[in-house]
Scaffold this motif. Structure first.
Motif, short mmCIF file in Angstrom:
data_model
loop_
_atom_site.label_atom_id
_atom_site.label_comp_id
_atom_site.label_asym_id
_atom_site.label_seq_id
_atom_site.Cartn_x
_atom_site.Cartn_y
_atom_site.Cartn_z
N ALA A 1 50.55 43.03 103.97
CA ALA A 1 50.71 44.27 104.72
C ALA A 1 51.64 45.20 103.95
N PRO A 2 51.56 46.51 104.19
CA PRO A 2 52.41 47.45 103.48
C PRO A 2 53.89 47.10 103.62
N GLY A 3 54.59 47.04 102.51
CA GLY A 3 56.01 46.76 102.52
C GLY A 3 56.38 45.31 102.74
N LYS A 4 55.39 44.45 102.78
CA LYS A 4 55.66 43.03 103.03
C LYS A 4 55.17 42.17 101.87
N GLU A 5 55.67 40.94 101.85
CA GLU A 5 55.23 39.98 100.84
C GLU A 5 53.82 39.49 101.18
N ARG A 6 53.11 39.07 100.14
CA ARG A 6 51.81 38.45 100.38
C ARG A 6 52.05 37.11 101.07
N GLU A 7 51.25 36.83 102.10
CA GLU A 7 51.45 35.61 102.88
C GLU A 7 50.17 34.81 103.00
N ASN B 1 38.93 36.39 114.87
CA ASN B 1 38.70 36.80 116.25
C ASN B 1 40.02 37.22 116.90
N SER B 2 39.89 37.90 118.03
CA SER B 2 41.07 38.35 118.78
C SER B 2 42.08 39.04 117.87
N LEU B 3 41.57 39.95 117.06
CA LEU B 3 42.43 40.61 116.08
C LEU B 3 43.50 41.46 116.75
N LYS B 4 44.65 41.50 116.09
CA LYS B 4 45.81 42.25 116.58
C LYS B 4 46.19 43.30 115.54
N PRO B 5 46.88 44.34 115.96
CA PRO B 5 47.33 45.34 114.98
C PRO B 5 48.16 44.72 113.86
N GLU B 6 48.90 43.68 114.15
CA GLU B 6 49.72 43.04 113.12
C GLU B 6 48.90 42.24 112.11
N ASP B 7 47.62 42.12 112.33
CA ASP B 7 46.73 41.49 111.33
C ASP B 7 46.31 42.50 110.26
N THR B 8 46.67 43.76 110.44
CA THR B 8 46.33 44.78 109.46
C THR B 8 46.97 44.47 108.11
N ALA B 9 46.15 44.41 107.08
CA ALA B 9 46.63 44.05 105.75
C ALA B 9 45.47 44.12 104.76
N VAL B 10 45.81 44.02 103.49
CA VAL B 10 44.79 43.73 102.48
C VAL B 10 44.66 42.22 102.41
N TYR B 11 43.44 41.75 102.54
CA TYR B 11 43.17 40.32 102.52
C TYR B 11 42.63 39.93 101.15
N TYR B 12 43.23 38.89 100.58
CA TYR B 12 42.86 38.41 99.26
C TYR B 12 42.29 37.01 99.34
N CYS B 13 41.21 36.80 98.66
CA CYS B 13 40.63 35.48 98.48
C CYS B 13 41.31 34.82 97.28
N ALA B 14 41.51 33.52 97.35
CA ALA B 14 42.13 32.79 96.25
C ALA B 14 41.43 31.46 96.05
N ALA B 15 41.43 31.01 94.81
CA ALA B 15 40.92 29.68 94.47
C ALA B 15 42.03 28.95 93.74
N GLY B 16 42.16 27.66 94.02
CA GLY B 16 43.23 26.93 93.36
C GLY B 16 43.32 25.51 93.83
#
Length: 121
Positions: A40-46, A84-99
């Motif tokens: 999310a803007p201004g936050k660490e990737r989680e 499902n049941s999305l909340k405003p706090e779920d707003t973010a850029v979502y990244y896929c990762a492999a590892g």
């Protein structure tokens, strides 16, 4: 090397649903774990969710447990996250990762380019 391409982001109202997809290529799909992170803007990737090579072992962040479901289609080399049941706090850029899967999370080695998810209140 693994290439990851996400799709499925967009704008949705609170309480709605979205499904993100991540298509993988470059190495056998069952060689690695897959996961989703968000920033999310201004936050660490989680960390959001991850599953192992077969999809049978899954991990979720507490903030999405019970609302998000990660799955993978081995035939399509694709991992999904159903949100499902999305909340405003779920707003973010979502990244896929492999590892590599670790207890409760994933250590990413490769990243997708990200897809925006915006949840309006």
């Amino acid at each position: 090397q693994v290439q990851l391409v996400e799709s499925g982001g967009g704008l949705v109202q609170a309480g709605g649903s979205l499904r993100l997809s991540c298509a993988a290529s470059g190495r056998p799909f069952t060689d690695y774990a897959m996961g989703w992170f968000r920033q999310a803007p201004g936050k660490e990737r989680e960390f959001v969710a991850a599953n192992n090579w077969s999809g049978r072992i899954t991990y979720y962040a507490d903030s999405v447990k019970g609302r998000f479901t990660i799955s993978r289609d081995i035939a399509k080399n694709t991992v999904y996250v159903q949100m499902n049941s999305l909340k405003p706090e779920d707003t973010a850029v979502y990244y896929c990762a492999a590892g590599n899967l670790i207890d409760g999370s994933i250590i990413p080695r490769w990243w997708g380019q990200g897809t925006q998810v915006t949840v309006s209140s």
